[in-house]
Design a protein around this motif. Structure first.
Motif, mmCIF file in Angstrom:
data_model
loop_
_atom_site.group_PDB
_atom_site.id
_atom_site.type_symbol
_atom_site.label_atom_id
_atom_site.label_comp_id
_atom_site.label_asym_id
_atom_site.label_seq_id
_atom_site.Cartn_x
_atom_site.Cartn_y
_atom_site.Cartn_z
ATOM 1 N N GLY A 1 6.421 10.028 8.179
ATOM 2 C CA GLY A 1 5.317 10.085 8.873
ATOM 3 C C GLY A 1 4.535 8.918 9.112
ATOM 4 O O GLY A 1 4.835 7.794 8.795
ATOM 5 N N SER A 2 3.807 9.195 10.269
ATOM 6 C CA SER A 2 2.903 7.910 10.585
ATOM 7 C C SER A 2 1.959 7.580 9.554
ATOM 8 O O SER A 2 1.831 8.391 8.530
ATOM 9 C CB SER A 2 1.992 8.298 12.043
ATOM 10 N N ARG A 3 1.190 6.476 9.474
ATOM 11 C CA ARG A 3 0.330 6.136 8.587
ATOM 12 C C ARG A 3 -0.742 7.068 8.589
ATOM 13 O O ARG A 3 -1.179 7.589 7.459
ATOM 14 C CB ARG A 3 -0.421 4.748 9.041
ATOM 15 N N LYS A 4 -1.199 7.852 9.612
ATOM 16 C CA LYS A 4 -2.196 8.751 9.458
ATOM 17 C C LYS A 4 -1.661 9.971 8.816
ATOM 18 O O LYS A 4 -2.485 10.629 7.911
ATOM 19 C CB LYS A 4 -2.698 9.124 11.011
ATOM 20 N N GLU A 5 -0.376 10.323 8.968
ATOM 21 C CA GLU A 5 0.210 11.559 8.573
ATOM 22 C C GLU A 5 0.625 11.390 7.233
ATOM 23 O O GLU A 5 0.056 12.294 6.320
ATOM 24 C CB GLU A 5 1.505 12.082 9.242
ATOM 25 N N VAL A 6 0.901 10.241 6.558
ATOM 26 C CA VAL A 6 1.186 10.144 5.052
ATOM 27 C C VAL A 6 -0.271 10.016 4.386
ATOM 28 O O VAL A 6 -0.318 10.555 3.149
ATOM 29 C CB VAL A 6 1.870 8.850 5.148
ATOM 30 N N LYS A 7 -1.298 9.586 5.135
ATOM 31 C CA LYS A 7 -2.710 9.523 4.443
ATOM 32 C C LYS A 7 -2.944 10.837 3.956
ATOM 33 O O LYS A 7 -3.670 10.938 2.825
ATOM 34 C CB LYS A 7 -3.553 8.857 5.205
ATOM 35 N N GLN A 8 -2.770 11.888 4.820
ATOM 36 C CA GLN A 8 -3.085 13.105 4.718
ATOM 37 C C GLN A 8 -2.349 13.661 3.269
ATOM 38 O O GLN A 8 -2.723 14.480 2.434
ATOM 39 C CB GLN A 8 -2.695 14.026 5.877
ATOM 40 N N LEU A 9 -0.881 13.386 3.558
ATOM 41 C CA LEU A 9 -0.161 13.908 2.239
ATOM 42 C C LEU A 9 -0.695 13.470 0.912
ATOM 43 O O LEU A 9 -0.600 14.137 -0.083
ATOM 44 C CB LEU A 9 1.435 13.283 2.502
ATOM 45 N N ILE A 10 -1.089 12.064 0.823
ATOM 46 C CA ILE A 10 -1.600 11.494 -0.182
ATOM 47 C C ILE A 10 -3.006 12.167 -0.562
ATOM 48 O O ILE A 10 -3.291 12.482 -1.771
ATOM 49 C CB ILE A 10 -1.865 9.988 0.050
ATOM 50 N N LYS A 11 -4.104 12.313 0.178
ATOM 51 C CA LYS A 11 -5.076 13.200 0.148
ATOM 52 C C LYS A 11 -4.897 14.581 -0.232
ATOM 53 O O LYS A 11 -5.878 14.864 -1.240
ATOM 54 C CB LYS A 11 -6.101 13.269 1.491
ATOM 55 N N ASN A 12 -4.113 15.140 0.038
ATOM 56 C CA ASN A 12 -3.501 16.511 -0.420
ATOM 57 C C ASN A 12 -2.873 16.672 -1.887
ATOM 58 O O ASN A 12 -2.306 17.635 -2.184
ATOM 59 C CB ASN A 12 -2.621 17.234 0.849
ATOM 60 N N LYS A 13 -2.931 15.249 -2.450
ATOM 61 C CA LYS A 13 -2.225 15.293 -3.630
ATOM 62 C C LYS A 13 -0.790 15.619 -3.875
ATOM 63 O O LYS A 13 -0.316 16.373 -4.959
ATOM 64 C CB LYS A 13 -3.039 16.311 -4.784
ATOM 65 N N GLN A 14 -0.105 15.322 -2.929
ATOM 66 C CA GLN A 14 1.280 15.524 -3.013
ATOM 67 C C GLN A 14 2.135 14.315 -3.463
ATOM 68 O O GLN A 14 3.283 14.598 -3.356
ATOM 69 C CB GLN A 14 1.781 16.154 -1.416
ATOM 70 N N VAL A 15 1.518 13.365 -3.476
ATOM 71 C CA VAL A 15 2.228 12.192 -3.999
ATOM 72 C C VAL A 15 1.867 11.490 -5.413
ATOM 73 O O VAL A 15 0.695 11.680 -5.721
ATOM 74 C CB VAL A 15 2.031 11.023 -2.950
ATOM 75 N N ALA A 16 2.966 11.259 -5.907
ATOM 76 C CA ALA A 16 2.702 10.536 -7.484
ATOM 77 C C ALA A 16 3.445 9.504 -7.505
ATOM 78 O O ALA A 16 4.514 9.185 -6.921
ATOM 79 C CB ALA A 16 3.177 11.595 -8.562
ATOM 80 N N ARG B 1 0.730 -1.315 -0.044
ATOM 81 C CA ARG B 1 -0.014 -0.113 0.163
ATOM 82 C C ARG B 1 0.916 1.252 -0.147
ATOM 83 O O ARG B 1 1.834 1.295 0.633
ATOM 84 C CB ARG B 1 -0.764 0.164 1.162
ATOM 85 N N LEU B 2 0.331 2.071 -0.564
ATOM 86 C CA LEU B 2 1.146 3.425 -0.948
ATOM 87 C C LEU B 2 1.393 4.133 0.594
ATOM 88 O O LEU B 2 2.555 4.525 0.808
ATOM 89 C CB LEU B 2 0.254 4.380 -1.615
ATOM 90 N N ASP B 3 0.483 3.855 1.433
ATOM 91 C CA ASP B 3 0.704 4.724 2.777
ATOM 92 C C ASP B 3 1.753 4.092 3.486
ATOM 93 O O ASP B 3 2.586 4.655 4.322
ATOM 94 C CB ASP B 3 -0.714 4.689 3.663
ATOM 95 N N LYS B 4 1.953 2.444 3.510
ATOM 96 C CA LYS B 4 2.641 1.991 4.053
ATOM 97 C C LYS B 4 4.035 2.049 3.687
ATOM 98 O O LYS B 4 5.205 2.323 4.163
ATOM 99 C CB LYS B 4 2.376 0.337 4.211
ATOM 100 N N TYR B 5 4.035 2.345 2.248
ATOM 101 C CA TYR B 5 5.572 2.726 1.516
ATOM 102 C C TYR B 5 6.114 3.856 2.073
ATOM 103 O O TYR B 5 7.265 3.790 2.486
ATOM 104 C CB TYR B 5 5.191 2.734 -0.016
ATOM 105 N N LEU B 6 5.172 4.927 2.191
ATOM 106 C CA LEU B 6 5.726 6.228 2.641
ATOM 107 C C LEU B 6 6.019 6.386 4.228
ATOM 108 O O LEU B 6 7.139 6.826 4.857
ATOM 109 C CB LEU B 6 4.668 7.383 2.377
ATOM 110 N N ALA B 7 5.285 5.597 4.807
ATOM 111 C CA ALA B 7 5.487 5.630 6.252
ATOM 112 C C ALA B 7 6.897 4.631 6.714
ATOM 113 O O ALA B 7 7.409 4.960 7.710
ATOM 114 C CB ALA B 7 4.286 4.618 7.101
ATOM 115 N N ASP B 8 7.214 3.599 5.817
ATOM 116 C CA ASP B 8 8.107 2.768 5.956
ATOM 117 C C ASP B 8 9.570 3.694 5.921
ATOM 118 O O ASP B 8 10.677 3.521 6.294
ATOM 119 C CB ASP B 8 8.382 1.534 5.035
ATOM 120 N N MET B 9 9.410 4.792 4.774
ATOM 121 C CA MET B 9 10.496 5.590 4.256
ATOM 122 C C MET B 9 10.359 6.558 5.480
ATOM 123 O O MET B 9 11.162 7.593 5.206
ATOM 124 C CB MET B 9 10.316 6.194 3.100
ATOM 125 N N ASP B 10 9.566 6.534 6.685
ATOM 126 C CA ASP B 10 9.878 7.530 7.758
ATOM 127 C C ASP B 10 9.264 9.051 7.145
ATOM 128 O O ASP B 10 9.757 10.142 7.845
ATOM 129 C CB ASP B 10 11.161 7.768 8.247
#
Length: 239
Positions: free
Chosen positions: A13-28, A2-11
């Motif tokens: 932010g927490s799963r909750k924090e990276v979900k927000q990054l994804i929601k804000n269209k900051q991830v491609a 999952r994309l949120d786990k990918y970003l959380a694994d790379m530190d």
């Protein structure tokens, strides 16, 4: 993955924090904006970027630290500086931890990683991974001490140590000081100091120079760290 786990694994932010990054269209992913945290990523194939910067996936991190005296072997402490406080903001990760411990006043080789399986293998009492120390002691070490250490020395509290290899590098009779190297196959609390005390000597300076097949890099300044090479990681994994 999952994309949120990918970003959380790379530190990032927490799963909750990276979900927000994804929601804000900051991830491609592969140059396409992704807004679903459940999006499946092939971590070794897909290109993931955060705000335009590439995020290369790396599961495990391995560092060699030349620990200075005065810092404690811990991940966090309210009162004392820890070995992780030495890390730069760029290299620090919340999942890093030291493999084993060195006393506050002990210097030398310390492996820092987020690989729990490797840490377990290196510290498992069943594997008897060698740790080699360089020490300066108050007192004259003798061939009799070598024999006592090799037979398994009884220390304070009635504990009996596994056989250890003691090598006397130098003896300064005028100043009543010896320089020794000691190879242990276990990690009892303050073991080197307690073993020296058991034969009537006291450790004045202590430095770990080897763990398993990995030696301390002599070019690494005290209080500095660097990533382990692939070959060095293999050396650790070989024992």
């Amino acid at each position: 993955m999952r994309l949120d786990k990918y970003l959380a694994d790379m530190d990032f932010g927490s799963r909750k924090e990276v979900k927000q990054l994804i929601k804000n269209k900051q991830v491609a992913v592969n140059s396409e904006i992704v807004t679903s945290d459940k999006f499946q990523v092939k971590e070794q194939e897909d290109s993931v970027t955060l705000e335009g910067d590439e995020v290369v996936y790396q599961k495990y991190f391995y560092y060699l630290l030349n620990k200075p005296a005065g810092v404690i072997t811990a991940t966090v402490d309210d009162f004392e500086a820890t070995v992780l406080d030495i890390f730069s903001d760029q290299d620090f990760r919340s999942d890093l931890f030291p493999v084993g411990r060195l006393d506050k006043d002990t210097e030398g080789l310390l492996v820092i990683t987020n690989d729990g399986a490797l840490s377990h293998r290196l510290l498992s009492p069943k594997r008897h991974v060698e740790k080699e120390y360089l020490a300066t002691v108050d007192g004259i070490m003798t061939s009799a001490d070598i024999g006592l250490f090799s037979n398994g020395l009884k220390i304070d509290g009635g504990e009996v140590c596994l056989p250890a290899k003691l090598k006397i590098d130098q003896v300064d009779e005028a100043n009543n000081v010896s320089t020794i190297r000691l190879v242990l196959h276990e990690g009892k609390f303050h073991q080197v100091k307690r073993m020296a005390h058991a034969v009537g000597k006291e450790v004045m300076y202590l430095k770990r120079i080897r763990m398993g097949h990995l030696y301390l890099d002599e070019q690494l300044d005290l209080g500095s760290y660097r990533e382990l090479t692939e070959d060095e990681v293999k050396l650790l994994e070989s024992k």
